[in-house]
Design a protein around this motif. Structure first.
Motif, PDB file in Angstrom:
ATOM      1  N   UNK A   4       0.841  -1.193   0.000  1.00  0.00           N
ATOM      2  CA  UNK A   4       0.000   0.000   0.000  1.00  0.00           C
ATOM      3  C   UNK A   4       0.879   1.246   0.000  1.00  0.00           C
ATOM      4  N   UNK A   5       0.279   2.367  -0.345  1.00  0.00           N
ATOM      5  CA  UNK A   5       0.998   3.643  -0.366  1.00  0.00           C
ATOM      6  C   UNK A   5       1.372   4.100   1.035  1.00  0.00           C
ATOM      7  N   UNK A  40       6.186   7.225   4.518  1.00  0.00           N
ATOM      8  CA  UNK A  40       5.449   6.313   3.652  1.00  0.00           C
ATOM      9  C   UNK A  40       5.851   6.530   2.194  1.00  0.00           C
ATOM     10  N   UNK A  41       5.561   5.531   1.393  1.00  0.00           N
ATOM     11  CA  UNK A  41       5.797   5.650  -0.044  1.00  0.00           C
ATOM     12  C   UNK A  41       5.049   6.870  -0.574  1.00  0.00           C
ATOM     13  N   UNK A  42       3.800   7.020  -0.145  1.00  0.00           N
ATOM     14  CA  UNK A  42       2.983   8.145  -0.606  1.00  0.00           C
ATOM     15  C   UNK A  42       3.622   9.485  -0.237  1.00  0.00           C
ATOM     16  N   UNK A  43       4.072   9.638   0.989  1.00  0.00           N
ATOM     17  CA  UNK A  43       4.691  10.897   1.423  1.00  0.00           C
ATOM     18  C   UNK A  43       5.946  11.197   0.601  1.00  0.00           C
ATOM     19  N   UNK A  44       6.742  10.175   0.376  1.00  0.00           N
ATOM     20  CA  UNK A  44       7.959  10.359  -0.416  1.00  0.00           C
ATOM     21  C   UNK A  44       7.657  10.741  -1.851  1.00  0.00           C
ATOM     22  N   UNK A  45       6.659  10.082  -2.427  1.00  0.00           N
ATOM     23  CA  UNK A  45       6.297  10.382  -3.815  1.00  0.00           C
ATOM     24  C   UNK A  45       5.688  11.770  -3.940  1.00  0.00           C
ATOM     25  N   UNK A  46       4.852  12.149  -2.986  1.00  0.00           N
ATOM     26  CA  UNK A  46       4.284  13.500  -3.015  1.00  0.00           C
ATOM     27  C   UNK A  46       5.384  14.553  -2.909  1.00  0.00           C
ATOM     28  N   UNK A  47       6.394  14.277  -2.073  1.00  0.00           N
ATOM     29  CA  UNK A  47       7.516  15.203  -1.918  1.00  0.00           C
ATOM     30  C   UNK A  47       8.327  15.326  -3.204  1.00  0.00           C
ATOM     31  N   UNK A  48       8.275  14.271  -4.039  1.00  0.00           N
ATOM     32  CA  UNK A  48       8.991  14.285  -5.316  1.00  0.00           C
ATOM     33  C   UNK A  48       8.102  14.749  -6.466  1.00  0.00           C
ATOM     34  N   UNK A  50       4.947  13.679  -7.372  1.00  0.00           N
ATOM     35  CA  UNK A  50       4.024  12.732  -7.986  1.00  0.00           C
ATOM     36  C   UNK A  50       2.585  13.097  -7.638  1.00  0.00           C
ATOM     37  N   UNK A  51       1.669  12.768  -8.540  1.00  0.00           N
ATOM     38  CA  UNK A  51       0.249  12.977  -8.287  1.00  0.00           C
ATOM     39  C   UNK A  51      -0.343  11.729  -7.639  1.00  0.00           C
ATOM     40  N   UNK A  52      -1.532  11.870  -7.075  1.00  0.00           N
ATOM     41  CA  UNK A  52      -2.220  10.717  -6.474  1.00  0.00           C
ATOM     42  C   UNK A  52      -2.440   9.622  -7.517  1.00  0.00           C
ATOM     43  N   UNK A  53      -2.751  10.015  -8.747  1.00  0.00           N
ATOM     44  CA  UNK A  53      -2.969   9.051  -9.836  1.00  0.00           C
ATOM     45  C   UNK A  53      -1.683   8.278 -10.140  1.00  0.00           C
ATOM     46  N   UNK A  56      -1.030   5.801  -7.296  1.00  0.00           N
ATOM     47  CA  UNK A  56      -1.901   4.625  -7.417  1.00  0.00           C
ATOM     48  C   UNK A  56      -1.390   3.683  -8.501  1.00  0.00           C
ATOM     49  N   UNK A  57      -0.914   4.232  -9.610  1.00  0.00           N
ATOM     50  CA  UNK A  57      -0.385   3.406 -10.695  1.00  0.00           C
ATOM     51  C   UNK A  57       0.871   2.655 -10.248  1.00  0.00           C
ATOM     52  N   UNK A  58       1.753   3.336  -9.516  1.00  0.00           N
ATOM     53  CA  UNK A  58       2.973   2.685  -9.025  1.00  0.00           C
ATOM     54  C   UNK A  58       2.632   1.587  -8.025  1.00  0.00           C
ATOM     55  N   UNK A  59       1.714   1.845  -7.114  1.00  0.00           N
ATOM     56  CA  UNK A  59       1.322   0.831  -6.134  1.00  0.00           C
ATOM     57  C   UNK A  59       0.750  -0.391  -6.851  1.00  0.00           C
TER      58      UNK A  59
END
Length: 73
Positions: A4-5, A40-48, A50-53, A56-59
């Protein structure tokens, strides 16, 4: 275990070691990052940026990778 993200990058890499290569394809070099175990993966990706979409695609790709390699893990 489903990825999960909300999981840390380190936990994801421990669950599915080949995930490190997919993360690198996305431009994430989390293996040496001190935050890999803390955020979290989500926090790291948002910091880089990335969009929510995109997250979700990466997860989804990570879970597919894990399923494809289940017999090896």
């Amino acid at each position: 275990m489903k990825i999960t993200a909300e999981m840390s990058v380190l936990d994801i890499m421990n669950i599915c070691p080949p995930s490190q290569y997919l993360l690198m394809e996305y431009g994430l070099h989390c293996i040496g990052c001190a935050m890999a175990g803390d955020e979290s993966l989500e926090a790291g990706l948002l910091a880089h940026g990335f969009t929510e979409k995109e997250i979700a695609a990466l997860v989804e790709e990570l879970n597919n990778l894990q399923n494809d390699n289940a017999e090896l893990l």
